[in-house]
Design an enzyme around this catalytic site. Structure first.
Site, PDB file in Angstrom:
ATOM      1  CG  ASP A   1      -1.764  -1.213   1.344  1.00  0.00           C
ATOM      2  OD1 ASP A   1      -2.251  -1.672   0.311  1.00  0.00           O
ATOM      3  OD2 ASP A   1      -1.904  -1.735   2.465  1.00  0.00           O
TER       4      ASP A   1
ATOM      5  CE  LYS B   1       3.206  -2.258  -4.450  1.00  0.00           C
ATOM      6  NZ  LYS B   1       2.736  -2.002  -3.087  1.00  0.00           N
TER       7      LYS B   1
ATOM      8  CB  THR C   1      -7.904  -5.789  -1.606  1.00  0.00           C
ATOM      9  OG1 THR C   1      -7.012  -5.419  -2.649  1.00  0.00           O
ATOM     10  CG2 THR C   1      -8.448  -7.174  -1.882  1.00  0.00           C
TER      11      THR C   1
ATOM     12  N   GLY D   1      -4.065  -4.124  -4.498  1.00  0.00           N
ATOM     13  CA  GLY D   1      -5.040  -3.126  -4.928  1.00  0.00           C
ATOM     14  C   GLY D   1      -4.279  -1.886  -5.344  1.00  0.00           C
ATOM     15  CG  HIS D   2      -1.397  -1.706  -7.718  1.00  0.00           C
ATOM     16  ND1 HIS D   2      -0.523  -2.366  -8.533  1.00  0.00           N
ATOM     17  CD2 HIS D   2      -0.993  -1.984  -6.457  1.00  0.00           C
ATOM     18  CE1 HIS D   2       0.365  -3.012  -7.792  1.00  0.00           C
ATOM     19  NE2 HIS D   2       0.087  -2.799  -6.541  1.00  0.00           N
TER      20      HIS D   2
ATOM     21  CD  GLN E   1       0.720  -8.683  -2.514  1.00  0.00           C
ATOM     22  OE1 GLN E   1       1.484  -9.360  -3.177  1.00  0.00           O
ATOM     23  NE2 GLN E   1      -0.525  -8.445  -2.900  1.00  0.00           N
TER      24      GLN E   1
HETATM   25  P1  IMP Z   1      -2.678 -12.719   1.885  1.00  0.00           P
HETATM   26  O1  IMP Z   1      -1.708 -12.153   0.902  1.00  0.00           O
HETATM   27  O2  IMP Z   1      -4.112 -12.454   1.538  1.00  0.00           O
HETATM   28  O3  IMP Z   1      -2.408 -14.154   2.202  1.00  0.00           O
HETATM   29  O4  IMP Z   1      -2.450 -11.933   3.282  1.00  0.00           O
HETATM   30  C1  IMP Z   1      -1.262 -12.075   4.056  1.00  0.00           C
HETATM   31  C2  IMP Z   1      -0.874 -10.730   4.690  1.00  0.00           C
HETATM   32  O5  IMP Z   1      -0.463  -9.835   3.664  1.00  0.00           O
HETATM   33  C3  IMP Z   1      -2.022 -10.031   5.434  1.00  0.00           C
HETATM   34  O6  IMP Z   1      -1.473  -9.329   6.547  1.00  0.00           O
HETATM   35  C4  IMP Z   1      -2.550  -9.040   4.407  1.00  0.00           C
HETATM   36  O7  IMP Z   1      -3.188  -7.937   5.012  1.00  0.00           O
HETATM   37  C5  IMP Z   1      -1.251  -8.637   3.727  1.00  0.00           C
HETATM   38  N1  IMP Z   1      -1.466  -8.180   2.344  1.00  0.00           N
HETATM   39  C6  IMP Z   1      -1.731  -8.939   1.262  1.00  0.00           C
HETATM   40  N2  IMP Z   1      -1.838  -8.175   0.168  1.00  0.00           N
HETATM   41  C7  IMP Z   1      -1.625  -6.920   0.555  1.00  0.00           C
HETATM   42  C8  IMP Z   1      -1.556  -5.671  -0.160  1.00  0.00           C
HETATM   43  O8  IMP Z   1      -1.711  -5.584  -1.380  1.00  0.00           O
HETATM   44  N3  IMP Z   1      -1.298  -4.569   0.597  1.00  0.00           N
HETATM   45  C9  IMP Z   1      -1.072  -4.643   1.944  1.00  0.00           C
HETATM   46  N4  IMP Z   1      -1.105  -5.787   2.637  1.00  0.00           N
HETATM   47  C10 IMP Z   1      -1.379  -6.914   1.939  1.00  0.00           C
END
Ligand code: IMP
Length: 430
Positions: free
Chosen positions: A13, A16, A305, A40-41, A225
């Site tokens: 977040d 990017k 997201t 989520g971009h 991420q």
């Molecule tokens: P997962 O990727 O859904 O398995 O989540 C694992 C961890 O990564 C959790 O703490 C999510 O909140 C975090 N996470 C996954 N995708 C994002 C993102 O795009 N931005 C910020 N945190 C993320």
């Protein structure tokens, strides 16, 4: 012409999407290499806000070609609906403009159900995943039982493979987690339909990108991420299941190391995190409210997201130095500097303390962050609204000092600074 990589240098977040949007102007190809629709971009263009989870956000530029690499996990429902929403916004999406790796893995309803069931079973110790089936899809990949896009190429064998996948996952769902089983044949039929629509887009992305780079085209790799969520190098176990780092771009696109030119680390002017896990500089109270915003604006700190409010805190330079080490950054893009306006005194975490020892690097990576207390340096803030700033000289001297201090403490040059949500609210320093 080279490969340039954009990575998140924090917990995701970082903004990017808008940096990708800016750098895509000079790119021929924009490529996603990790994660799935957990990302989520957000990109604001004129009156339109684009929120993309799976398609490369650089595709908003009509001259680019979008690529999804083998490192990505794909929920076809999300893929097809994003393709439709871009078309509805007048953006061209066809197999000449979007290429997807045959080696990318599929996210299925069984993965979604498992993600939910595993989180439920963890109770208070849950990871706070996005519930998009990301972890279970990568788990199947590593267990060598996942379904790849190449499986879609043969519909006759794809349907039974999908039935087998759902039935074996049903056994885990029902026996281990007491969850409801899925209808394997209904899911298989649904996925056969998706396959018909997706097959024309399936390509050998590694080959195409290597040829493109060798013939002088410029490729921008768009990370999702952030470094601190990396499966190997993040705050394990509170991490995602992919490799959001710069080396992850090579693995996730099938490219060799010799083509990399620049690695942009995108870093928010403060720190945020969504989901569980350690966060040494986390804040609550009035400053936290200012950093997070109320949620009324699209740029406030609420997940693109999941809509969850993000945890917020002061900028952590111990972690940024770590991100530089893991990624080999060539420059920084600082986002949301404008959000700091009006905070009288800013704090930057320069080191950690534990048992009377001070650390500027951590002894065993960032796994055990909870046992450290941040050491802060204070800097004067500024009152001025930065939304109109377009050059270095437009910034108040306190904001300039803040940026210079980030450069000193990270040993990386700042090249871009964003000062508002719109496309043009960026200062280029390089
Ligand atoms: P997962 O990727 O859904 O398995 O989540 C694992 C961890 O990564 C959790 O703490 C999510 O909140 C975090 N996470 C996954 N995708 C994002 C993102 O795009 N931005 C910020 N945190 C993320």
């Amino acid at each position: 012409m080279p490969l340039n990589i954009i990575i998140g240098a924090q917990w995701g977040d970082e903004g990017k999407g808008r940096i990708v949007d800016l750098l895509s102007k000079q790119a021929n190809i924009v490529a996603r290499y990790n994660g799935g629709d957990n990302a989520g971009h957000t990109v604001n263009v004129a009156q339109q806000t684009f929120k993309l989870h799976l398609l490369p956000s650089g595709m908003i530029h009509p001259h680019t070609i979008g690529v999804i690499g083998n490192g990505v996990v794909i929920n076809p429902v999300v893929l097809l609906s994003e393709m439709e929403s871009l078309r509805a916004a007048g953006i061209f999406v066809n197999p000449k403009r979007l290429l997807i790796s045959y080696a990318a893995h599929l996210i299925t309803p069984a993965h979604l159900a498992l993600d939910q069931a595993i989180e439920n079973a963890k109770g208070k110790g849950k990871l706070g995943t996005t519930l998009r089936g990301i972890g279970p899809a990568y788990t199947d990949k590593v267990a060598r039982s996942g379904l790849r896009l190449s499986d879609m190429l043969n519909v006759d064998t794809f349907a039974p493979k999908m039935v087998h996948h759902i039935e074996t996952t049903n056994a885990r769902l029902t026996k281990l987690y007491g969850a409801e089983p899925l209808d394997a044949y209904a899911v298989a039929n649904e996925f056969v339909e998706y396959a018909r629509k997706i097959v024309p887009y399936i390509q050998d992305v590694s080959l195409l990108l290597t040829d493109a780079i060798n013939s002088g085209h410029s490729v921008l790799a768009e990370g999702a991420q952030g470094t601190l969520l990396d499966l190997n190098h993040g705050t394990y176990p509170f991490v995602t299941s992919s490799h959001p780092t710069a080396p992850g771009a090579l693995v996730g696109l099938g490219l060799g190391v010799n083509c990399v030119d620049r690695v942009y680390g995108v870093v928010k002017a403060f720190q945020t995190r969504v989901g569980s896990g350690p966060f040494p500089t986390e804040l609550d109270g009035d400053v936290a409210l200012q950093l997070r915003g109320t949620g009324e604006n699209p740029w406030d700190e609420y997940g693109t997201t999941t809509g969850r409010p993000r945890r917020v805190g002061w900028l952590d330079m111990v972690l940024l130095r770590y991100a530089h080490r893991i990624n080999g950054l060539t420059e920084l893009a600082i986002t949301k500097l404008d959000v700091l306006s009006g905070i009288p005194t800013l704090k930057i975490c320069t080191a950690y303390r534990s048992d009377k020892n001070t650390y500027t690097n951590l002894p065993f990576g960032i796994t055990d962050l909870a046992s450290f207390t941040p050491v802060y340096e204070e800097m004067p803030g500024w009152e001025e609204n930065l939304w109109q700033a377009r050059s270095w000289d437009d910034l108040p001297h306190q904001a300039q000092a803040y940026i210079r201090r980030i450069e000193d403490l990270s040993n990386v040059k700042v090249n871009l600074v964003s000062v508002g949500p719109e496309r043009d609210q960026v200062i280029q320093l390089g």
